[in-house]
Design an enzyme around this catalytic site. Structure first.
Site, PDB file in Angstrom:
ATOM      1  CG  ASN A 243       2.591  22.809 -38.484  1.00 19.30           C
ATOM      2  OD1 ASN A 243       1.527  22.927 -39.089  1.00 19.30           O
ATOM      3  ND2 ASN A 243       3.680  23.466 -38.838  1.00 19.30           N
ATOM      4  N   PRO A 244       0.148  19.948 -38.943  1.00 17.10           N
ATOM      5  CG  PRO A 244      -2.123  20.064 -39.493  1.00 17.10           C
ATOM      6  CD  PRO A 244      -1.120  20.548 -38.480  1.00 17.10           C
ATOM      7  CG  PHE A 245      -1.060  22.946 -42.432  1.00 12.64           C
ATOM      8  CD1 PHE A 245      -1.931  22.419 -43.371  1.00 12.64           C
ATOM      9  CD2 PHE A 245      -1.577  23.390 -41.230  1.00 12.64           C
ATOM     10  CE1 PHE A 245      -3.290  22.353 -43.120  1.00 12.64           C
ATOM     11  CE2 PHE A 245      -2.936  23.327 -40.968  1.00 12.64           C
ATOM     12  CZ  PHE A 245      -3.794  22.799 -41.920  1.00 12.64           C
ATOM     13  CG  HIS A 277      -5.190  29.479 -36.752  1.00 10.99           C
ATOM     14  ND1 HIS A 277      -4.518  30.264 -35.833  1.00 10.99           N
ATOM     15  CD2 HIS A 277      -6.288  28.998 -36.091  1.00 10.99           C
ATOM     16  CE1 HIS A 277      -5.166  30.268 -34.692  1.00 10.99           C
ATOM     17  NE2 HIS A 277      -6.245  29.504 -34.808  1.00 10.99           N
ATOM     18  CG  ASP A 302      13.964  24.422 -36.961  1.00  5.94           C
ATOM     19  OD1 ASP A 302      14.034  23.582 -36.033  1.00  5.94           O
ATOM     20  OD2 ASP A 302      14.814  24.508 -37.859  1.00  5.94           O
ATOM     21  CD  GLU A 307       2.557  28.442 -34.275  1.00  6.08           C
ATOM     22  OE1 GLU A 307       1.656  28.119 -33.462  1.00  6.08           O
ATOM     23  OE2 GLU A 307       2.427  28.346 -35.504  1.00  6.08           O
ATOM     24  NE  ARG A 415       9.479  28.380 -49.272  1.00  9.96           N
ATOM     25  CZ  ARG A 415       8.943  27.380 -48.606  1.00  9.96           C
ATOM     26  NH1 ARG A 415       8.570  26.289 -49.275  1.00  9.96           N
ATOM     27  NH2 ARG A 415       8.777  27.447 -47.295  1.00  9.96           N
ATOM     28  N   GLY A 608      13.773  31.668 -39.064  1.00  9.88           N
ATOM     29  CA  GLY A 608      12.859  31.369 -40.158  1.00  9.88           C
ATOM     30  C   GLY A 608      11.687  32.311 -40.283  1.00  9.88           C
TER      31      GLY A 608
END
Length: 642
Positions: A243-245, A277, A302, A307, A415, A608
């Protein structure tokens, strides 16, 4: 000069020659005892490792030494190298020089045997007795007695040897100093798991042995490779999702720079998919042929693990024709293990199953083929499947924090702190009713001071008792779940938390429920009733210290197999929740005429992810998935990455 007679393959009482024993050559029998010693700093990460030790064999029990005269060198010192097959330990260390005996008529004296002691587990041993002083070394007539192992020796389980490779000797080193007189040297390098002294951190250590005998060198290489080859639990072909994001957006770099070299060293092949995505990994697991893989690895946080978890469980149930929408369905255990390379913001699952959120440590657990079973909770609403949960299922405070933080993703990781402070100051409470089925099969309790550790007895025993209960129910020898007694609790709550694991992380080293177990077929249900802001702050602070976080009058904790929740303001009332309300909620609310809460519903934080349905039904599926992990091992101190 008298020569030591050749020694054949080592044998044991009834088993005959041990497999992989080097061919008989002029041999040296050394009663070697591996004593604790400090290892060197490793070059890749500069982790100061601790002392490794192994108990010496009992009286009369040899450790098989190198099959020939003392021709092995380590760091330009003569060394011993021995393989203890019964305990599957490889030991090495420096030796004293052999001492010739001037008296020609004295018979050979035996080498002093090592002191008694037993190894407590397959990953280390205990300190043995003291070495005999060098001046007391037995001397025999013209015989070069075996070199005695000195303090400064090491031992490593064969199961934690990564690989063995033949090594090219640097000509510059060969032609320097006393090595000029040495014949053409041969060398081999053993790569192994090197542990940190004060934490669960692992590193890839290596040691190189020099030898003048090519046959001896090849014998050691082949013997160790055969032992590694027989470890069938090790993966050979893996499916990797990156997951690059997620997190700090470093997953791809972490995998390429730290993980790929280790997989190549262990001869593990991979198919890599970089997700593009949301739910990319989940969707692809329903389509590809997963039978050709030995495991699935996720590189990320996580969310990435969730996924892969949903995809793997969903694919397994689809293949077996199981309807996931049925809350009473018994799910089929997944065959493939899941590996986690942490590269997210929290990495709660990795921290709770290994003890540290370090990518190299996780990769080494994958390479050596560790396996750890883990419970999974299914979440349903009105006979419709919503999500699977393995860590936190939170309503109220943690649900509000997540919902508010999703509106401020532009703030980055800060955040969560901002939303947490805002939610704490708002101090919202929510009225509802919790119904739960106590976990009668479990051995432990949420406050028994017995945390889940590697090889956990509570998890094994609870699993066995749960299976016994299910067999009795199947044959009508005991009450089934439908007639078991549910407990009902109504009130106003600041937070309702359900955890399958401790939920420990670097910010909260103990987690939400420190004594929760990974594979006992239950979850810990924590109810935080309405209280003052000061008391709630005291409760939150105890997540970061050693005080008992459940030692408050407004906090209740239960170990349960199932639970259901319905908010007072739930709009939909059907299915099992409707039946429960008709049967129990009416009488409860009639006894609380003053109970009237005007606050809106909260949301559920499911690992999450936001669940908007407040009325849910949760069931624990015992040991549904397996990870490439072994649980947290006992160490003096748990360490987190900064």
């Amino acid at each position: 000069m008298t020569h030591v007679p050749p020694r054949g393959p080592q044998t044991t009482g009834e088993s005959g020659p041990l497999p992989g024993t080097p061919p008989p050559v002029p041999a040296l029998v050394a009663h070697a005892r591996a004593l604790p010693a400090r290892e060197e700093r490793d070059g890749d990460g500069g982790c100061e490792t601790g002392e490794r030790s192994a108990a010496g064999p009992g009286p009369g029990a040899d450790m098989e030494a190198e099959p020939g005269p003392p021709q092995l060198w380590l760091k330009r010192r003569r060394c011993f190298l021995s393989l203890d097959r019964p305990r599957a330990l490889l030991a090495w260390g420096p030796c004293s020089d052999p001492v010739p005996d001037p008296s020609p008529d004295r018979p050979p004296a035996p080498t002093p045997a090592s002191g008694p002691g037993e190894c407590g587990c397959s990953r280390g041993g205990e300190r043995g007795g003291k070495d005999p002083p060098l001046e007391d070394t037995p001397r025999t007539s013209g015989i070069m007695t075996p070199p005695l192992p000195l303090r400064g020796a090491y031992s490593v389980p064969v199961s934690e040897i990564i690989t063995v490779e033949e090594t090219e000797i640097d000509k510059k080193d060969h032609k320097s100093g006393k090595w000029q007189k040495m014949a053409k040297p041969y060398a081999f390098t053993v790569y192994y798991v090197k542990r940190s002294k004060k934490s669960c951190r692992w590193r890839c250590g290596h040691v190189t042995f020099w030898c003048t005998d090519e046959v001896l060198c090849n014998q050691w290489i082949q013997t160790l490779r055969d032992l590694i080859k027989n470890l069938t639990c090790r993966p050979k072909h893996l499916l990797v999702y990156i997951n690059p994001f997620g997190g700090k957006r470093q997953a791809k770099r972490v995998y390429e720079q730290k993980i790929v070299p280790l997989f190549n060293l262990a001869s593990i092949t991979t198919d890599v998919i970089v997700t593009e995505h949301a739910n990319h990994a989940k969707d692809s697991l329903f389509e590809i042929n997963i039978e050709k893989y030995d495991g699935v690895v996720c590189v990320g946080g996580d969310g990435m693990f969730s996924e892969v978890l949903h995809g793997l469980i969903g694919r397994t149930q689809k293949d077996y024709g199981i309807d996931q929408n049925d809350p009473k369905a018994s799910l089929v255990q997944c065959n493939l293990r899941i590996g986690i390379i942490p590269a997210g913001s929290t990495d709660c699952v990795c921290y709770a199953t290994i003890g540290i959120n370090d990518p190299v440590t996780s990769a080494l657990h994958i390479i050596i083929g560790d396996s750890l079973s883990m419970d999974v909770s299914s979440v349903h609403h009105s006979n419709t499947f919503l999500k699977y949960s393995v860590s936190l299922l939170g309503y109220g405070f943690y649900g509000d924090v997540l919902k508010d933080s999703e509106k401020k993703r532009w703030m980055g990781l800060v955040r969560y702190d901002f939303s947490g402070l805002k939610t704490f100051l708002s101090h919202h409470c929510y009225e509802g009713t919790v119904a739960f089925l106590p976990a009668q099969h479990t051995v432990g309790s949420p406050r028994d001071k017995k945390p889940c550790r590697s090889g956990c007895f509570i998890c094994r025993q609870s699993k066995q008792q749960l299976e016994d209960e299910q067999k009795k129910s199947l044959y009508g020898l005991a009450n089934t779940e439908e007639v078991e007694e549910w407990k009902m609790i109504h009130g106003k709550f600041l937070a309702i938390n359900a955890t399958n694991m401790s939920c420990a992380c670097p910010r909260s080293p103990k987690g939400l429920s420190p004594m929760a177990h990974l594979a006992d077929g239950s979850l810990d249900l924590i109810l935080v009733r309405k209280c003052s802001r000061l008391n709630f702050l005291r409760y939150l602070v105890r997540h970061t210290n050693e005080d008992d976080q459940f030692d408050f009058t407004f906090v209740e904790v239960y170990r349960v197999r199932k639970f259901q929740f319905m908010s007072r303001h739930s709009e939909e009332e059907d299915g099992d929740l409707k039946d429960l309300r008709k049967k129990h909620f009416g009488s409860i609310c009639s006894n609380h005429q003053a109970c009237c809460c005007s606050l809106p519903n909260s949301t559920w934080n499911c690992d999450g992810e936001i669940l908007d349905n407040s009325a849910i039904e949760v069931r624990v599926h015992c040991q549904l998935v397996q990870l490439f992990a072994r649980g947290i091992e006992e160490t003096p101190k748990q360490e987190a990455l900064s």
